[in-house]
Design an enzyme around this catalytic site. Structure first.
Site, short mmCIF file in Angstrom:
data_model
loop_
_atom_site.label_atom_id
_atom_site.label_comp_id
_atom_site.label_asym_id
_atom_site.label_seq_id
_atom_site.Cartn_x
_atom_site.Cartn_y
_atom_site.Cartn_z
N ASP A 18 0.86 -1.17 0.00
CA ASP A 18 0.00 0.00 0.00
C ASP A 18 0.90 1.23 0.00
OD1 ASP A 18 -2.41 1.68 0.62
OD2 ASP A 18 -1.34 1.91 2.52
N ALA A 19 0.38 2.36 -0.47
CA ALA A 19 1.20 3.57 -0.56
C ALA A 19 1.05 4.48 0.66
CB ALA A 19 0.88 4.34 -1.84
N TYR A 20 -0.14 5.03 0.85
CA TYR A 20 -0.34 6.11 1.82
C TYR A 20 -0.52 5.56 3.24
CZ TYR A 20 -0.94 8.61 -2.52
OH TYR A 20 -0.73 9.12 -3.78
N ARG A 49 -7.49 12.70 6.72
CA ARG A 49 -7.31 11.29 6.40
C ARG A 49 -8.59 10.49 6.63
NH1 ARG A 49 -4.97 7.56 3.21
NH2 ARG A 49 -4.38 5.66 4.32
#
Length: 232
Positions: A18-20, A49
């Site tokens: 996953d990135a974020y 977020r």
């Protein structure tokens, strides 16, 4: 008392991230914005977020897709309005900073170790291709990734199983040969339910979720990952 290291995962041939929140620190946008005091940064980051994720789930449930860049902006607008942060240019600065979020300190060295061991590596993210390209370039990770996969290929968001299928299709590997890493517990559970091996990067020492699937391992930093997948 002797603390035993977790047993390695066997049969893993690729590590997908996953990135974020996992590779890139989404809090760094507010942290790098000089307009905000520390308490304001914390409040804005948390609300931004939370709303960003909520909007992905709600749009997916309604089948009214908008890309992650629009959703990120919509969530920021909600957060700024709710917190009363009406300052000239603040929104534009924060959105620009979101394109070049800081990578967590251990990310580059972790990817380097995996690549040296012959492991394939990829990102699988809600982010748009342009957002992910900017983040990867900003963190100088281009040569450490075999693929950068965006949900825009299937026009929905995690935890839809079609998103996780993207990694299977692109890498040409069965789900059971892929270790998926996420700092988002709901994402980790969904990938496990899909059939991937899963390492939950529990950076904030959160309690486990009560959801389908069950991560194979939990770590507090990605620096622990190579040993788990047989990468010295």
């Amino acid at each position: 008392m002797i603390i035993m290291a977790p047993a390695p995962l066997t049969g893993v041939r690729a590590c997908v991230f996953d990135a974020y929140g996992t590779l890139f620190d989404f809090a760094s946008a507010a942290r790098r914005c000089g307009d905000l005091q520390p308490d304001e940064m914390a409040k804005l980051t948390a609300l931004w977020r939370d709303k960003q994720l909520q909007y992905t789930w709600l749009r997916a449930a309604q089948q009214r897709h908008a890309d992650f860049w629009q959703i990120t902006g919509d969530a920021l607008d909600f957060a700024l309005d709710t917190l009363g942060f009406d300052r000239p240019g603040l929104r534009d600065r924060l959105m620009a900073l979101y394109l070049t979020l800081d990578a967590y300190p251990e990310v580059a060295s972790t990817l380097e170790r995996l690549k040296r061991a012959g492991m394939r590596t990829a990102i699988l993210s809600n982010g748009t291709p342009d957002m992910l390209a900017a983040a990867v370039k900003g963190a100088s990770l281009e040569g450490l990734l075999d693929a950068v996969l965006s949900v825009e290929e299937v026009h929905t968001f995690k935890p839809d199983p079609r998103v996780y299928q993207l990694a299977v299709d692109r890498l040409g590997l069965p789900a059971s040969a892929i270790a998926f890493q996420s700092a988002n517990a709901w994402d980790a559970h969904a990938a496990s339910a899909f059939g991937m091996r899963v390492v939950w990067c529990n950076r904030l020492s959160q309690r486990r979720e009560r959801l389908p699937g069950d991560p194979d391992r939990a770590i507090s930093s990605l620096a622990e990952l190579p040993a788990l997948v047989g990468a010295p």
